[in-house]
Design a protein around this motif. Sequence first.
Motif, PDB file in Angstrom:
ATOM      1  N   SER A 172       1.161  -1.364  -0.063  1.00 45.92           N
ATOM      2  CA  SER A 172       0.128  -0.535  -0.197  1.00 45.92           C
ATOM      3  C   SER A 172       0.919   1.300   0.091  1.00 45.92           C
ATOM      4  CB  SER A 172      -0.964  -0.218   1.011  1.00 45.92           C
ATOM      5  OG  SER A 172      -0.405   0.485   2.495  1.00 45.92           O
ATOM      6  N   ASP A 232      -6.237   5.269   5.406  1.00 40.89           N
ATOM      7  CA  ASP A 232      -5.538   4.324   5.385  1.00 40.89           C
ATOM      8  C   ASP A 232      -5.762   3.048   5.981  1.00 40.89           C
ATOM      9  OD1 ASP A 232      -3.431   2.574   5.977  1.00 40.89           O
ATOM     10  OD2 ASP A 232      -1.825   4.155   5.294  1.00 40.89           O
ATOM     11  N   TYR A 262      -4.969  -1.676   8.539  1.00 42.12           N
ATOM     12  CA  TYR A 262      -4.965  -3.040   9.689  1.00 42.12           C
ATOM     13  C   TYR A 262      -7.271  -2.632   9.784  1.00 42.12           C
ATOM     14  CZ  TYR A 262      -0.426  -1.875  10.404  1.00 42.12           C
ATOM     15  OH  TYR A 262       0.871  -1.689  11.077  1.00 42.12           O
ATOM     16  N   THR A 296      -4.290  -3.346   1.966  1.00 41.80           N
ATOM     17  CA  THR A 296      -2.471  -4.363   2.644  1.00 41.80           C
ATOM     18  C   THR A 296      -2.725  -5.807   2.623  1.00 41.80           C
ATOM     19  OG1 THR A 296      -0.820  -4.153   2.743  1.00 41.80           O
ATOM     20  CG2 THR A 296      -1.893  -4.261   4.484  1.00 41.80           C
ATOM     21  N   SER A 304      -0.783  -6.904   3.850  1.00 41.69           N
ATOM     22  CA  SER A 304       0.725  -7.048   4.715  1.00 41.69           C
ATOM     23  C   SER A 304       0.685  -7.516   6.242  1.00 41.69           C
ATOM     24  CB  SER A 304       1.448  -5.484   4.708  1.00 41.69           C
ATOM     25  OG  SER A 304       1.931  -5.712   3.385  1.00 41.69           O
ATOM     26  N   ARG A 357       4.048  -8.292  -0.749  1.00 38.05           N
ATOM     27  CA  ARG A 357       3.577  -6.696  -1.769  1.00 38.05           C
ATOM     28  C   ARG A 357       2.796  -6.942  -1.941  1.00 38.05           C
ATOM     29  NH1 ARG A 357       4.890  -4.445   1.330  1.00 38.05           N
ATOM     30  NH2 ARG A 357       5.707  -2.664   1.085  1.00 38.05           N
TER      31      ARG A 357
HETATM   32  N1  PMP Z   1      -0.671   2.293   6.292  1.00 37.63           N
HETATM   33  C1  PMP Z   1       0.340   1.907   7.421  1.00 37.63           C
HETATM   34  C2  PMP Z   1      -0.964   2.744   8.294  1.00 37.63           C
HETATM   35  C3  PMP Z   1       0.751   0.901   7.754  1.00 37.63           C
HETATM   36  O1  PMP Z   1       0.833   0.952   8.930  1.00 37.63           O
HETATM   37  C4  PMP Z   1       1.455   0.447   6.535  1.00 37.63           C
HETATM   38  C5  PMP Z   1       2.825  -0.719   7.246  1.00 37.63           C
HETATM   39  N2  PMP Z   1       3.512  -0.636   8.167  1.00 37.63           N
HETATM   40  C6  PMP Z   1       1.931   1.069   5.377  1.00 37.63           C
HETATM   41  C7  PMP Z   1       0.525   1.586   5.300  1.00 37.63           C
HETATM   42  C8  PMP Z   1       2.358  -0.227   4.101  1.00 37.63           C
HETATM   43  O2  PMP Z   1       2.084  -1.257   4.481  1.00 37.63           O
HETATM   44  P1  PMP Z   1       2.892  -1.804   2.917  1.00 37.63           P
HETATM   45  O3  PMP Z   1       3.345  -1.261   1.775  1.00 37.63           O
HETATM   46  O4  PMP Z   1       3.817  -3.786   3.034  1.00 37.63           O
HETATM   47  O5  PMP Z   1       1.807  -2.523   2.413  1.00 37.63           O
END
Ligand code: PMP
Length: 366
Positions: free
Chosen positions: A101, A200, A203, A228, A230, A239
Amino acid sequence: MKPGAEIGLDDLPLRDDLRGRSPYGAPQLDVRYRLNTNENPYPPPPELVADLTRAIDAVAATLHRYPDRDAVALRTDLAAYLSQQTGVALDPANLWAANGSNEILQQLLQAFGGPGRTALGFEPSYSMHPIISAGTRTEWVPAPRRADFSLDVAAAAATLAARKPNVVFVTSPNNPTGQSIALDDLRTLVRAAPGIVVVDEAYGEFSSRPSAVALIDEFPARVVVSRTMSKAFAFAGGRLGYLAAAPAVVDALLLVRLPYHLSTLTQAAARAALQHATQTLSSVHLLAAERERVAESLRGMGFEVVPSDANFILFGRFADAATAWQSYLDQGVLVRDVGIAGHLRVAIGTPDDNDAFLAASKEISP
Ligand code: PMP
């Protein structure tokens, strides 16, 4: 001797506005208990690994060709997943995907920020928002949260009306503090914001609140939801980040994305992982229950714990967070010093990880 090692950053014709800045720097240390980057502690199950391997095997023979530039099959799967997860019916045209993201956020700032434009965020929040703003030459406008890190929505709306940022970041649940925002409060912010509001939701799956995806139809020119694979999705190494928005927002991002940015391997691997969504997300309840156990234990030891709707906890107060961070590390536990005085952030791990963290906390308690 490394060729070129005698010169440093100061010897390069670097952009003036990047001089003196620090790169993103969560330490990647080889420590037994790694609780510093909010990953899902559970590795992919063998069935997912087998499906992913099969999927990679199937596309390996096509790697002499560029990938699907628009990742249509992946976006179709993401639309199905997000519709099911949020209860809001989405079309593949509402979805866009990129390498994490972070890349989504960068493309958004390339399209809607840039020189002469501003991006505003409510701090403390995700440290990459100002860093990506700097990289895209978008002026960063920090706005405050309350002392307890919650968002004063009326004050925030007044700030948006006064500052008129081109892009607003609302992180929900907020990293590194953990609180999330109610849809009605988000509506108040969106109504006050003249530009794009990027919610965003990295989570999002951990939160008990409805996703801002529900607001896209109400504010199609303004609400963009970034997500995301992730975090809850246990695919940080793969990724894959994505967004949901009006199809026109995706059209805007096509103007700035690099052609073929998402490799054939990434698209195939992400699609295989999405097939196992139900199984992967079964860890979410476990992690939420562990979060409550860890929070309760920390409070019992005399720590202050910020209420969290995510898979991490911000806690304190330490006389000196840097010293406390080192004490954890000395006990084999890597947590995160996010630069908030007297506080550290810990990601929720397996029950074993959490026990190790709590045992270390006992030694350090305030
Ligand atoms: N937004 C927030 C609030 C995050 O904490 C993170 C990762 N620490 C990301 C975006 C980006 O994560 P990723 O690029 O792995 O999707």
